[in-house]
Design a protein around this motif. Structure first.
Motif, PDB file in Angstrom:
ATOM      1  N   GLN A  53       7.864 -16.639  20.495  1.00  0.00           N
ATOM      2  CA  GLN A  53       8.189 -15.374  21.163  1.00  0.00           C
ATOM      3  C   GLN A  53       9.124 -14.518  20.307  1.00  0.00           C
ATOM      4  OE1 GLN A  53       8.919 -15.680  25.596  1.00  0.00           O
ATOM      5  NE2 GLN A  53       8.831 -17.863  25.100  1.00  0.00           N
ATOM      6  N   ASP A  60       7.926 -22.715  21.576  1.00  0.00           N
ATOM      7  CA  ASP A  60       7.469 -21.542  22.330  1.00  0.00           C
ATOM      8  C   ASP A  60       8.472 -20.399  22.207  1.00  0.00           C
ATOM      9  OD1 ASP A  60       5.668 -20.191  24.144  1.00  0.00           O
ATOM     10  OD2 ASP A  60       7.121 -20.554  25.736  1.00  0.00           O
ATOM     11  N   GLN A  64      -1.572 -19.570  25.914  1.00  0.00           N
ATOM     12  CA  GLN A  64      -0.597 -19.086  26.885  1.00  0.00           C
ATOM     13  C   GLN A  64      -0.051 -17.710  26.516  1.00  0.00           C
ATOM     14  OE1 GLN A  64      -1.373 -21.490  29.311  1.00  0.00           O
ATOM     15  NE2 GLN A  64       0.797 -21.342  29.840  1.00  0.00           N
ATOM     16  N   ARG A  65       0.106 -17.458  25.211  1.00  0.00           N
ATOM     17  CA  ARG A  65       0.729 -16.210  24.740  1.00  0.00           C
ATOM     18  C   ARG A  65      -0.289 -15.190  24.243  1.00  0.00           C
ATOM     19  NH1 ARG A  65       5.470 -16.242  27.223  1.00  0.00           N
ATOM     20  NH2 ARG A  65       6.459 -18.304  27.047  1.00  0.00           N
ATOM     21  N   ASP A  66      -1.580 -15.484  24.394  1.00  0.00           N
ATOM     22  CA  ASP A  66      -2.655 -14.580  23.970  1.00  0.00           C
ATOM     23  C   ASP A  66      -2.514 -14.218  22.496  1.00  0.00           C
ATOM     24  OD1 ASP A  66      -4.981 -13.121  24.244  1.00  0.00           O
ATOM     25  OD2 ASP A  66      -3.962 -11.294  24.906  1.00  0.00           O
ATOM     26  N   ILE A 104      -0.029 -22.922  22.954  1.00  0.00           N
ATOM     27  CA  ILE A 104       0.824 -21.731  22.922  1.00  0.00           C
ATOM     28  C   ILE A 104      -0.003 -20.497  22.625  1.00  0.00           C
ATOM     29  CG2 ILE A 104       2.729 -20.611  21.686  1.00  0.00           C
ATOM     30  CD1 ILE A 104       4.025 -23.366  21.403  1.00  0.00           C
TER      31      ILE A 104
END
Length: 430
Positions: A208, A204, A229-231, A226
């Motif tokens: 990022q 993750d 969650q992170r679009d 992921i």
């Protein structure tokens, strides 16, 4: 952003299951699962863990009780409401309702089947047997669990400041890689690193870092959890598993020769656009393209996953030209053992000749080489493959003989049927 070193030092791993969701898996597994659910739901398949790095004696490093605890946790998981909504309602590859209602209803009620675990000669023998759509979903969680438990075994002996320095160095190492990629024009690169990641939290963090460092050049992640969650875009197409099992089910040599193309006929009915990507190397790229039906030349592109990547791309370019296709309009996805130097080299060599994309795997999400004593956190080659279908052994030849799988007699038969001659041995890094 999670302070990973503090999380490790405080020994809170018990509240952090390694696999925290049924969609903490690669997108291509879900796409393939739907295809299998539709076309071959009653096939009985056995998957098995294979550690190619035999010097890493997992059963002497990883506690069996903890391994069972993590595997049992995965068996307790079911699809959450928000995850189901994401799969049913999100747009994937420009298409809504990628996942059919009948498949989703089945998936929403799924619990992964039982496993068998034994120790033998310093290694774990981990197998999964059952209906193909169910047992295939064990592959990614099983690999992620073994990889992370090995990481934890090393990290457990490290002190607070050692851990802080370790992760600071790992972060710096990755950021320096990203900085080297930033100048590449029209770069398209995705995270393919779920199966052999250092940990979920580290994958993750890497995602990022790619988002911030590469912006639009970062095209997404294969990890569905992921991505949700992170679009981000969830990316991936299909893998060697499909032709391996279709081929094992073939009753004659003639049917065996057609099996890899039968896979793509079924795929053609379900998908279009950038999901029509050929993976040609299961039984040798050269032979696959030589005998491929003409309609496959109209597909969007090809994924190079073994052998010399430049040679594989040149072979694809030559094939497209021979079929009257314009290679500049085709997509080549490189995905085998990539790191920065090779990405830059391939980008420079093929930019403008074809459309290029990179699936960056283990050396994105698990490159701790040179950061610990005795290189104890260096990544290693661990796979989980289908080894039989309806009681018949599966075979994979690959463009690299070091990646071959299957009984020797069947390997020789497949080489004869698919016309595979001498192949160059290449090191399997990860």
């Amino acid at each position: 952003m999670v302070d990973i070193s503090t999380r490790v030092y405080n020994h809170k791993w018990k509240i952090d299951p390694i696999v925290r969701s049924l969609i903490d898996t690669d997108f291509y597994k879900l796409l393939m699962c739907q295809s299998v659910f539709r076309n071959k739901p009653d096939t009985s398949v056995t998957f098995s863990l294979i550690n190619r790095s035999t010097d890493i004696r997992l059963a002497e490093m990883v506690d069996e009780g903890e391994l069972r605890e993590q595997l049992d946790h995965v068996r307790s998981l079911s699809l959450r409401r928000g995850e189901s909504t994401w799969m049913r309602g999100n747009m994937f590859y420009g298409k809504r309702q990628m996942f059919r209602s009948d498949f989703m209803e089945w998936f929403e009620n799924l619990r992964l089947p039982a496993y068998e675990l034994e120790k033998r000669d310093g290694q774990y023998e981990l197998t999964f047997e059952g209906s193909w759509p169910e047992v295939m979903l064990w592959e990614i969680p099983a690999l992620a669990i073994l990889m992370e438990l090995r990481s934890r075994a090393v990290l457990n002996s490290m002190k607070k400041f050692e851990l802080q320095i370790l992760y600071a160095r790992a972060m710096t190492k990755l950021w320096e890689k990203i900085e080297r990629l930033q100048p590449l024009q029209e770069l398209k690169i995705a995270d393919f690193g779920t199966r052999r990641r250092h940990s979920y939290l580290w994958q993750d963090w890497c995602v990022q870092a790619m988002i911030e460092g590469l912006g639009d050049k970062f095209s997404g992640t294969s990890n569905c959890h992921i991505a949700m969650q992170r679009d981000l875009e969830a990316v991936g197409t299909n893998a060697h598993e499909l032709p391996m099992i279709y081929s094992a089910l073939a009753e004659t040599d003639d049917r065996l020769a057609e099996a890899p193309y039968d896979v793509l006929r079924d795929w053609h009915e379900e998908h279009e656009g950038n999901l029509r990507i050929i993976l040609p190397d299961t039984y040798g790229t050269e032979g696959f393209l030589k005998h491929a039906p003409d309609w496959l030349a109209g597909w969007t592109g090809i994924r190079i996953d073994s052998g010399d990547p430049a040679e594989g791309a040149e072979t694809a370019i030559g094939w497209w030209k021979s079929k009257g296709e314009d290679p500049a309009k085709k997509l080549v996805i490189f995905s085998d053992g990539l790191d920065t130097d090779k990405i830059i080299e391939l980008h420079e060599q093929f930019s403008g000749r074809v459309r290029i994309s990179f699936g960056w795997g283990t050396l994105l999400t698990n490159d701790f080489r040179g950061l610990t004593a005795n290189d104890a956190l260096a990544p290693f080659s661990l796979v989980c493959k289908a080894i039989s279908a309806n009681g018949k052994p599966t075979v994979k030849l690959s463009d690299n003989p070091n990646k071959a799988i299957g009984p020797e007699s069947e390997v020789e038969r497949y080489k004869r049927v698919f016309g595979v001659g001498e192949q160059e041995l290449m090191e399997v890094v990860v």
